[in-house]
Design a protein around this motif. Structure first.
Motif, PDB file in Angstrom:
ATOM      1  N   LEU A   1       0.839  -1.196   0.000  1.00 52.85           N
ATOM      2  CA  LEU A   1       0.000   0.000   0.000  1.00 52.85           C
ATOM      3  C   LEU A   1       0.877   1.249   0.000  1.00 52.85           C
ATOM      4  CD1 LEU A   1      -2.809   1.325   0.194  1.00 52.85           C
ATOM      5  CD2 LEU A   1      -2.602   1.141   2.670  1.00 52.85           C
TER       6      LEU A   1
ATOM      7  N   GLY B   1       1.093   3.735  -3.147  1.00 52.71           N
ATOM      8  CA  GLY B   1       0.780   5.130  -2.866  1.00 52.71           C
ATOM      9  C   GLY B   1       1.910   6.059  -3.260  1.00 52.71           C
TER      10      GLY B   1
ATOM     11  N   MET C   1       1.798   6.470  -6.923  1.00 54.55           N
ATOM     12  CA  MET C   1       0.742   7.418  -7.305  1.00 54.55           C
ATOM     13  C   MET C   1       1.187   8.849  -7.032  1.00 54.55           C
ATOM     14  SD  MET C   1      -3.187   7.531  -6.101  1.00 54.55           S
ATOM     15  CE  MET C   1      -4.230   8.903  -6.490  1.00 54.55           C
ATOM     16  N   TRP C   2       1.837   9.067  -5.900  1.00 50.77           N
ATOM     17  CA  TRP C   2       2.320  10.402  -5.582  1.00 50.77           C
ATOM     18  C   TRP C   2       3.322  10.888  -6.630  1.00 50.77           C
ATOM     19  CZ3 TRP C   2       7.325  11.992  -4.337  1.00 50.77           C
ATOM     20  CH2 TRP C   2       7.432  13.332  -3.964  1.00 50.77           C
TER      21      TRP C   2
ATOM     22  N   PHE D   1      -3.381   3.269  -9.614  1.00 52.78           N
ATOM     23  CA  PHE D   1      -3.107   2.911  -8.222  1.00 52.78           C
ATOM     24  C   PHE D   1      -3.913   1.684  -7.815  1.00 52.78           C
ATOM     25  CE2 PHE D   1      -4.736   3.151  -3.862  1.00 52.78           C
ATOM     26  CZ  PHE D   1      -3.563   2.947  -3.162  1.00 52.78           C
TER      27      PHE D   1
END
Length: 88
Positions: free
Chosen positions: A44, A48, A51-52, A69
């Motif tokens: 996760l 994440g 995605m950032w 994501f």
């Protein structure tokens, strides 16, 4: 290409943690549960972060990065839970 590499990395990390869980399962019976929970939490964070990077550095909007994501996180996480449930 990047999505495919992240998916491959996720499945390789899952395999490594499941092998470690199998090695420690004789002394620690809950090793597979800990490995599965640890993998999902770690993955996760990694998904994440991916995605950032896509939003902050590459300039993609969140609406475009969210399905990626969900794919990058979801496939290996579902595989981890199914493997824990069916095989271990």
């Amino acid at each position: 290409m990047r999505t495919g590499l992240f998916l491959l990395a996720g499945f390789l990390l899952l395999a490594a943690l499941l092998i470690l869980a199998r090695l420690f399962s004789t002394e620690y019976p809950a090793a597979s549960r800990v490995a599965t929970i640890g993998f999902v939490a770690l993955w996760l964070f990694a998904a994440g972060f991916n995605m950032w990077v896509g939003v902050a550095k590459a300039g993609y909007p969140v609406a475009e990065e969210l399905p990626i994501f969900l794919l990058v996180f979801g496939l290996p996480a579902v595989a981890a839970v199914l493997l824990k449930w069916k095989l271990v």
